[in-house]
Design a protein around this motif. Structure first.
Motif, PDB file in Angstrom:
ATOM      1  N   LEU A 137       0.829  -1.204   0.000  1.00 42.87           N
ATOM      2  CA  LEU A 137       0.000   0.000   0.000  1.00 42.87           C
ATOM      3  C   LEU A 137       0.864   1.255   0.000  1.00 42.87           C
ATOM      4  CD1 LEU A 137      -2.707  -0.991   2.644  1.00 42.87           C
ATOM      5  CD2 LEU A 137      -3.024  -0.830   0.172  1.00 42.87           C
ATOM      6  N   LEU A 138       1.895   1.237   0.843  1.00 40.47           N
ATOM      7  CA  LEU A 138       2.769   2.398   0.938  1.00 40.47           C
ATOM      8  C   LEU A 138       3.519   2.627  -0.362  1.00 40.47           C
ATOM      9  CD1 LEU A 138       3.533   4.515   3.080  1.00 40.47           C
ATOM     10  CD2 LEU A 138       5.506   3.103   3.666  1.00 40.47           C
ATOM     11  N   SER A 139       3.928   1.543  -1.002  1.00 42.90           N
ATOM     12  CA  SER A 139       4.602   1.653  -2.291  1.00 42.90           C
ATOM     13  C   SER A 139       3.662   2.249  -3.338  1.00 42.90           C
ATOM     14  CB  SER A 139       5.091   0.279  -2.744  1.00 42.90           C
ATOM     15  OG  SER A 139       5.638   0.333  -4.045  1.00 42.90           O
ATOM     16  N   CYS A 140       2.402   1.793  -3.358  1.00 39.92           N
ATOM     17  CA  CYS A 140       1.413   2.325  -4.305  1.00 39.92           C
ATOM     18  C   CYS A 140       1.199   3.823  -4.096  1.00 39.92           C
ATOM     19  CB  CYS A 140       0.078   1.605  -4.142  1.00 39.92           C
ATOM     20  SG  CYS A 140       0.095  -0.125  -4.656  1.00 39.92           S
ATOM     21  N   ALA A 141       1.306   4.253  -2.847  1.00 40.78           N
ATOM     22  CA  ALA A 141       1.054   5.651  -2.508  1.00 40.78           C
ATOM     23  C   ALA A 141       2.316   6.504  -2.566  1.00 40.78           C
ATOM     24  CB  ALA A 141       0.436   5.740  -1.113  1.00 40.78           C
ATOM     25  N   GLY A 142       3.402   5.945  -3.077  1.00 37.49           N
ATOM     26  CA  GLY A 142       4.625   6.731  -3.193  1.00 37.49           C
ATOM     27  C   GLY A 142       5.236   7.117  -1.863  1.00 37.49           C
ATOM     28  N   GLY A 143       4.943   6.323  -0.810  1.00 40.71           N
ATOM     29  CA  GLY A 143       5.520   6.597   0.500  1.00 40.71           C
ATOM     30  C   GLY A 143       4.682   7.502   1.374  1.00 40.71           C
ATOM     31  N   ALA A 144       3.494   7.918   0.894  1.00 37.03           N
ATOM     32  CA  ALA A 144       2.634   8.825   1.668  1.00 37.03           C
ATOM     33  C   ALA A 144       1.635   8.011   2.490  1.00 37.03           C
ATOM     34  CB  ALA A 144       1.899   9.774   0.732  1.00 37.03           C
ATOM     35  N   PRO A 145       1.723   8.042   3.817  1.00 37.49           N
ATOM     36  CA  PRO A 145       0.913   7.127   4.634  1.00 37.49           C
ATOM     37  C   PRO A 145      -0.590   7.366   4.549  1.00 37.49           C
ATOM     38  CG  PRO A 145       2.134   8.678   6.008  1.00 37.49           C
ATOM     39  CD  PRO A 145       2.671   8.820   4.627  1.00 37.49           C
ATOM     40  N   LEU A 146      -1.041   8.622   4.507  1.00 42.68           N
ATOM     41  CA  LEU A 146      -2.480   8.863   4.439  1.00 42.68           C
ATOM     42  C   LEU A 146      -3.043   8.452   3.078  1.00 42.68           C
ATOM     43  CD1 LEU A 146      -1.696  10.564   6.975  1.00 42.68           C
ATOM     44  CD2 LEU A 146      -3.620  12.045   6.378  1.00 42.68           C
ATOM     45  N   ALA A 147      -2.264   8.666   2.032  1.00 40.02           N
ATOM     46  CA  ALA A 147      -2.689   8.207   0.705  1.00 40.02           C
ATOM     47  C   ALA A 147      -2.764   6.690   0.671  1.00 40.02           C
ATOM     48  CB  ALA A 147      -1.731   8.723  -0.365  1.00 40.02           C
ATOM     49  N   PRO A 169      -5.915   9.528 -11.576  1.00 40.16           N
ATOM     50  CA  PRO A 169      -5.237   8.364 -10.979  1.00 40.16           C
ATOM     51  C   PRO A 169      -4.484   7.536 -12.014  1.00 40.16           C
ATOM     52  CG  PRO A 169      -7.460   8.572 -10.092  1.00 40.16           C
ATOM     53  CD  PRO A 169      -7.355   9.547 -11.212  1.00 40.16           C
ATOM     54  N   VAL A 170      -4.990   7.477 -13.246  1.00 37.52           N
ATOM     55  CA  VAL A 170      -4.288   6.758 -14.313  1.00 37.52           C
ATOM     56  C   VAL A 170      -2.937   7.409 -14.566  1.00 37.52           C
ATOM     57  CG1 VAL A 170      -4.320   6.173 -16.773  1.00 37.52           C
ATOM     58  CG2 VAL A 170      -6.421   5.982 -15.408  1.00 37.52           C
ATOM     59  N   ILE A 171      -2.953   8.742 -14.680  1.00 32.36           N
ATOM     60  CA  ILE A 171      -1.712   9.485 -14.938  1.00 32.36           C
ATOM     61  C   ILE A 171      -0.738   9.314 -13.786  1.00 32.36           C
ATOM     62  CG2 ILE A 171      -0.749  11.744 -15.484  1.00 32.36           C
ATOM     63  CD1 ILE A 171      -2.771  10.553 -17.546  1.00 32.36           C
ATOM     64  N   GLU A 172      -1.238   9.442 -12.569  1.00 34.85           N
ATOM     65  CA  GLU A 172      -0.351   9.377 -11.398  1.00 34.85           C
ATOM     66  C   GLU A 172       0.241   7.979 -11.228  1.00 34.85           C
ATOM     67  OE1 GLU A 172      -2.915  10.915  -8.334  1.00 34.85           O
ATOM     68  OE2 GLU A 172      -2.212  12.975  -8.660  1.00 34.85           O
ATOM     69  N   SER A 173      -0.541   6.942 -11.497  1.00 37.45           N
ATOM     70  CA  SER A 173      -0.002   5.577 -11.411  1.00 37.45           C
ATOM     71  C   SER A 173       1.073   5.362 -12.470  1.00 37.45           C
ATOM     72  CB  SER A 173      -1.127   4.552 -11.586  1.00 37.45           C
ATOM     73  OG  SER A 173      -2.038   4.600 -10.510  1.00 37.45           O
ATOM     74  N   LEU A 174       0.801   5.816 -13.687  1.00 38.99           N
ATOM     75  CA  LEU A 174       1.776   5.667 -14.768  1.00 38.99           C
ATOM     76  C   LEU A 174       3.070   6.405 -14.447  1.00 38.99           C
ATOM     77  CD1 LEU A 174       0.076   5.855 -18.288  1.00 38.99           C
ATOM     78  CD2 LEU A 174       2.036   4.457 -17.645  1.00 38.99           C
ATOM     79  N   MET A 175       2.947   7.618 -13.909  1.00 38.80           N
ATOM     80  CA  MET A 175       4.140   8.396 -13.582  1.00 38.80           C
ATOM     81  C   MET A 175       4.940   7.706 -12.486  1.00 38.80           C
ATOM     82  SD  MET A 175       2.700  12.336 -13.852  1.00 38.80           S
ATOM     83  CE  MET A 175       4.327  13.114 -13.864  1.00 38.80           C
ATOM     84  N   GLN A 176       4.231   7.126 -11.518  1.00 32.95           N
ATOM     85  CA  GLN A 176       4.940   6.421 -10.454  1.00 32.95           C
ATOM     86  C   GLN A 176       5.678   5.207 -11.008  1.00 32.95           C
ATOM     87  OE1 GLN A 176       3.165   3.623  -7.466  1.00 32.95           O
ATOM     88  NE2 GLN A 176       3.354   5.411  -6.144  1.00 32.95           N
ATOM     89  N   GLY A 183      16.501  -4.764  -8.172  1.00 33.37           N
ATOM     90  CA  GLY A 183      15.575  -5.190  -7.131  1.00 33.37           C
ATOM     91  C   GLY A 183      14.456  -4.242  -6.792  1.00 33.37           C
ATOM     92  N   VAL A 184      14.200  -3.205  -7.608  1.00 29.62           N
ATOM     93  CA  VAL A 184      13.075  -2.320  -7.339  1.00 29.62           C
ATOM     94  C   VAL A 184      11.791  -3.055  -7.681  1.00 29.62           C
ATOM     95  CG1 VAL A 184      11.960  -0.143  -7.936  1.00 29.62           C
ATOM     96  CG2 VAL A 184      14.444  -0.273  -7.806  1.00 29.62           C
ATOM     97  N   ALA A 185      10.905  -3.227  -6.704  1.00 28.07           N
ATOM     98  CA  ALA A 185       9.651  -3.952  -6.904  1.00 28.07           C
ATOM     99  C   ALA A 185       8.603  -3.365  -5.973  1.00 28.07           C
ATOM    100  CB  ALA A 185       9.846  -5.436  -6.625  1.00 28.07           C
ATOM    101  N   VAL A 186       7.319  -3.626  -6.293  1.00 25.81           N
ATOM    102  CA  VAL A 186       6.241  -3.105  -5.451  1.00 25.81           C
ATOM    103  C   VAL A 186       5.471  -4.208  -4.745  1.00 25.81           C
ATOM    104  CG1 VAL A 186       5.947  -1.004  -6.808  1.00 25.81           C
ATOM    105  CG2 VAL A 186       4.634  -3.041  -7.406  1.00 25.81           C
ATOM    106  N   GLY A 187       5.685  -5.471  -5.133  1.00 24.42           N
ATOM    107  CA  GLY A 187       5.053  -6.562  -4.403  1.00 24.42           C
ATOM    108  C   GLY A 187       3.774  -7.084  -5.026  1.00 24.42           C
ATOM    109  N   ASN A 188       3.474  -6.661  -6.265  1.00 24.44           N
ATOM    110  CA  ASN A 188       2.327  -7.202  -6.988  1.00 24.44           C
ATOM    111  C   ASN A 188       2.834  -7.798  -8.295  1.00 24.44           C
ATOM    112  OD1 ASN A 188       0.215  -6.470  -9.347  1.00 24.44           O
ATOM    113  ND2 ASN A 188      -0.891  -7.064  -7.502  1.00 24.44           N
TER     114      ASN A 188
END
Length: 350
Positions: free
Chosen positions: A198-208, A252-259, A272-277
């Motif tokens: 979840l944190l990886s998906c949110a770019g490290g932002a806990p509330l996101a 959200p499509v744009i932001e996910s793609l940019m991430q 080794g950069v991975a997000v776990g999915n």
């Protein structure tokens, strides 16, 4: 009520914000708090929460240990969101823009005497959402605050804020919390989910990351990853995927793609950069194999598209998504051709 529930209802600053809190709360006690603050930093780290906490603290009649007491009349009014001396300015409804009529209401609020006999506090979030007329209208309030007023501006992208507004505020840049701090806070909330993912998906932002627990944002993100992979292997048409995506929000499509592009570029430099999915990790491997020069051109396109979506110009979402998906497919095709050419050259040298 749980501790977290109390924290939310009283708007107490989060643990990773305490350095800033101690400084600003002391400035308030010393009557040295600037009349206009701008809190900047990554979206989803709690800046609006902090702004509310600081506003509640300033309006508390008997603060305890540098926090709002939660029991006085001022705190009760704030908890009910009915305090007459607290004003929140945000885009209304589905709009992404703060309009001049809203700023005029803020100006009227600032011109009045505080009804509770203390300060008046206004929070604006995000300040980059002000359209040009609204931003110009706000300037006077920043230059000549009436009475005992405090303005707290929140910005996720300060570079998009009018320079004359930035120059009239004391800016405070909030960094991303450390991974350890974020996971400590997020893990008890992420029941049945991997908090690190979840944190990886949110770019490290806990509330996101927490917000991903509600709604179907995670499912949409994973469907997007699957769709992009299908475009890369030409098993699906770009127009078909764009038609599916336009049923939801484009941002959200744009932001996910940019991430994913950022992670893919990191993958080229660090193993080794991975997000776990599984599908997202396949996507990162694909992006990591694309020449960086091609990726940077696509990145520039993404930045331009995001700027259009955040503007007040109301762009055609369908056309934007169609063009973006076709560009993605063309980029993957071009990358494949480059890889094949390199392999042919290597085969000729052997």
């Amino acid at each position: 009520m749980s501790n977290e529930g109390s924290r939310e209802s009283l708007a107490i600053a989060y643990a990773w914000q305490m350095t800033f809190w101690e400084r600003l709360s002391q400035q308030h006690l010393d009557q040295k708090l600037p009349h206009a603050l701008m809190l900047t930093g990554h979206k989803g780290i709690g800046k609006f929460h902090f702004a509310k906490a600081l506003g509640y603290y300033q309006l508390c009649l008997s603060p305890v240990n540098h926090v709002a007491c939660g029991r006085c009349k001022g705190c009760e009014l704030n908890q009910a969101e009915t305090h007459p001396d607290f004003f929140v300015l945000r885009p209304e409804g589905t709009s992404r823009v703060i309009k001049i009529d809203q700023v005029r209401r803020l100006t009227e609020f600032l011109a009045k005497t505080a009804q509770q006999g203390g300060k008046k506090v206004a929070v604006i979030e995000p300040v980059e959402a002000l359209n040009v007329n609204a931003a110009n209208a706000l300037l006077k309030g920043l230059e000549e605050p009436s009475g005992n007023s405090s303005l707290i501006l929140v910005s996720h992208v300060p570079s998009q804020v009018m320079a004359t507004i930035r120059s009239r505020c004391q800016q405070i840049a909030f960094p991303l919390p450390s991974t350890e701090e974020s996971l400590t806070w997020l893990t008890p909330l992420a029941v049945g989910q991997d908090p690190a993912y979840l944190l990886s998906c949110a770019g490290g932002a806990p509330l996101a990351a927490r917000d991903l627990l509600s709604g179907d944002a995670l499912e949409q993100r994973q469907a997007l990853a699957t769709g992009l992979l299908s475009l890369a292997d030409n098993s699906r048409s770009a127009l078909d995927l764009a038609a599916e995506l336009q049923r939801g929000e484009a941002l959200p499509v744009i932001e996910s793609l940019m991430q994913w592009l950022q992670y893919g570029l990191k993958r080229q430099m660090t193993e080794g950069v991975a997000v776990g999915n599984p599908n997202e990790d396949k996507l990162l491997a694909l992006i990591g194999s694309i020449p960086s020069a091609i990726l940077y051109r696509f990145w520039d396109k993404m930045v331009a598209v995001k700027r259009q979506l955040l503007s007040s110009a109301n762009p055609n979402k369908q056309l934007l998504l169609e063009e973006l998906m076709m560009d993605w497919q063309a980029m993957c095709r071009q990358s494949s051709q480059v890889a094949q050419s390199r392999q042919q050259v290597m085969n000729g040298l052997l």
